[in-house]
Write a protein that holds these residues in place. Structure first.
Motif, mmCIF file in Angstrom:
data_model
loop_
_atom_site.group_PDB
_atom_site.id
_atom_site.type_symbol
_atom_site.label_atom_id
_atom_site.label_comp_id
_atom_site.label_asym_id
_atom_site.label_seq_id
_atom_site.Cartn_x
_atom_site.Cartn_y
_atom_site.Cartn_z
ATOM 1 N N ALA A 28 14.889 -4.563 -17.334
ATOM 2 C CA ALA A 28 13.581 -5.179 -17.571
ATOM 3 C C ALA A 28 13.786 -6.684 -17.715
ATOM 4 O O ALA A 28 14.788 -7.127 -18.278
ATOM 5 N N VAL A 29 12.852 -7.463 -17.172
ATOM 6 C CA VAL A 29 12.932 -8.915 -17.303
ATOM 7 C C VAL A 29 11.595 -9.458 -17.788
ATOM 8 O O VAL A 29 10.542 -8.892 -17.518
ATOM 9 N N SER A 30 11.686 -10.553 -18.519
ATOM 10 C CA SER A 30 10.508 -11.279 -18.962
ATOM 11 C C SER A 30 10.917 -12.729 -19.134
ATOM 12 O O SER A 30 12.003 -13.128 -18.695
ATOM 13 N N THR A 31 10.100 -13.509 -19.779
ATOM 14 C CA THR A 31 10.378 -14.935 -19.914
ATOM 15 C C THR A 31 11.738 -15.183 -20.552
ATOM 16 O O THR A 31 11.963 -14.839 -21.710
ATOM 17 N N CYS A 48 14.699 -6.616 -10.897
ATOM 18 C CA CYS A 48 15.262 -5.539 -11.719
ATOM 19 C C CYS A 48 15.931 -4.473 -10.868
ATOM 20 O O CYS A 48 17.020 -3.984 -11.199
ATOM 21 N N HIS A 88 5.268 -13.117 -15.056
ATOM 22 C CA HIS A 88 4.966 -11.697 -15.277
ATOM 23 C C HIS A 88 6.269 -10.911 -15.334
ATOM 24 O O HIS A 88 7.241 -11.214 -14.631
ATOM 25 N N SER A 89 6.285 -9.905 -16.173
ATOM 26 C CA SER A 89 7.512 -9.147 -16.424
ATOM 27 C C SER A 89 7.833 -8.202 -15.280
ATOM 28 O O SER A 89 7.004 -7.948 -14.406
ATOM 29 N N PRO A 142 9.628 -9.944 -9.955
ATOM 30 C CA PRO A 142 10.350 -9.428 -11.125
ATOM 31 C C PRO A 142 10.746 -7.957 -11.035
ATOM 32 O O PRO A 142 11.850 -7.589 -11.454
ATOM 33 N N PRO A 169 9.758 -13.962 -13.538
ATOM 34 C CA PRO A 169 9.729 -13.435 -14.908
ATOM 35 C C PRO A 169 9.066 -14.353 -15.921
ATOM 36 O O PRO A 169 8.608 -13.886 -16.964
#
Length: 396
Positions: A46-49, A21, A247-248, A17, A244
């Motif tokens: 930024a990345v997440s689910t 980014c 974990h972000s 992740p 992602p």
């Protein structure tokens, strides 16, 4: 100073992740500079689910589709599972177009030396460059090997040698040093995420990665694992796709992986997501250029170059050299030689490395290629300007 020690460095694949980014941020920089070589842009991601957030400040005449670029990168990296993919992830942007400044379009190639001297840096930073004679790329062996393993993890997935692998992966290599020279491979660690649909059991994963990744990478290395080398191959969850959805990620969070694997110091500033007018990025490239030429010229076995910049000045206020007792001449003398023969001014660095125009010259983008597997010590994407050793005759 220690002569016998153990040192460990890690790398990650382009599907990690944080690296995702970095690649999105640098792909945006590439697109701006491809259309407008004088663009100024700072991009963070930024990345997440199931979500991507892009923040950017820019000054340019170019029109760039941030969302489209992000989706292209996600697809290229290989995320196509339901948890996270280019088609269905949500993308949020916070964009600020800066007012046009009078001196934005200065072209270093057309400026006189006096004019280049008048172009100051607009940030304060201390950057580091390092080189040593442990590998053909003049990089520390632990980070060199960690990068090779990470890149091979991606290759076996993309070429469907191990089709069940997912894009996210991590590697780690510990090297035992004797008399400050690499002596043996102490340990190797691979963590590979897998597709939920095609995942292998742990035993198969371990056998496959040993045969297709570790054995292949070390086949061409002078120092190889021995009978006592500890090898760890695992996955947090054998059927977790990673990335992602697990974990972000954030732009600029892998500075050690981007540089020297913490074998040498590095700046706290991110390298990715910045145009060439940012001294915290290009200054690090210039410092590496100087350190590599010092080692290539035989002036030292190891060399760390430290440059300190202050707002409003064109030249670094301090140039420090550390050769860790391996220098053939005094460190202070090497620093004087570097100051005389290398251009550490912001505009001089941009001119020397052609940094405004490389995104238009290099197929597939230039800065995005740096965002995974290191900004320095690369031998897989052609000779980078700061990896040249053309100053060796002068230094010798």
């Amino acid at each position: 100073m220690k002569k016998d020690f153990l040192f460990t460095s890690e790398s990650v694949t382009e599907g990690h992740p944080d690296k995702l980014c970095d690649q999105i941020s640098d792909a945006i920089v590439d697109q701006f500079l491809r259309r407008d070589p004088f663009a100024r842009v700072i991009t963070e991601c930024a990345v997440s689910t199931a979500i991507v957030f892009i923040s950017a400040r820019f000054e340019s005449d170019a029109i760039v589709d941030f969302t489209k670029i992000a989706r292209q990168v996600i697809k290229q990296v290989g995320y196509d599972q339901a948890d996270f993919n280019a088609k269905t992830c949500s993308i949020m942007t916070s964009l600020k177009e800066l007012p046009h400044s009078e001196n934005r379009c200065w072209d270093e190639k057309k400026l006189s030396e006096a004019e280049i001297e008048q172009i100051p840096v607009k940030d304060q930073v201390t950057v580091f460059g390092f080189a040593c004679n442990q590998t053909q790329a003049l990089m520390p062996l632990p980070i060199w090997l960690a990068h090779q393993l990470a890149r091979r993890l991606t290759t076996v997935r993309e070429e469907k040698i191990l089709a069940y692998l997912a894009p996210d992966g991590k590697t780690q290599v510990a090297v035992e040093y004797k008399d400050k020279k690499p002596h043996r491979i102490y340990s190797i660690t691979l963590i590979a995420s897998q597709s939920k649909l095609l995942g292998a059991n742990l035993q198969r994963l371990q056998e496959d990665l040993r045969e297709s990744v570790i054995d292949v990478v070390f086949a061409d290395e002078e120092l190889k694992p021995d009978a006592n080398t500890r090898i760890f191959i695992d996955s947090d969850d054998p059927f977790a796709i990673g990335g992602p959805s697990v974990h972000s990620g954030l732009t600029g969070r892998k500075n050690a992986i981007d540089t020297y694997g913490e074998y040498s110091r590095h700046s706290g500033a991110a390298l990715s997501g910045k145009d060439p007018t940012r001294i915290d990025r290009v200054g690090a490239y210039a410092a590496r250029y100087a350190a590599k030429n010092v080692v290539a010229a035989g002036l030292a076995n190891e060399c760390e170059v430290q440059l300190t910049y202050s707002i409003g000045l064109s030249r670094p206020v301090s140039i420090q050299v550390e050769t860790f007792g391996t220098g053939k001449i005094d460190d202070e003398e090497i620093a004087v030689i570097l100051e005389k023969n290398f251009d550490f001014r912001l505009a001089g660095i941009i001119r020397e490395f052609n940094l405004r125009y490389l995104p238009a010259i290099v197929k597939g983008g230039f800065y995005k290629k740096l965002a995974a597997y290191g900004h320095v010590g690369r031998l897989d994407i052609g000779v980078l300007p700061w990896e040249e050793i053309d100053k060796v005759p002068i230094l010798q």
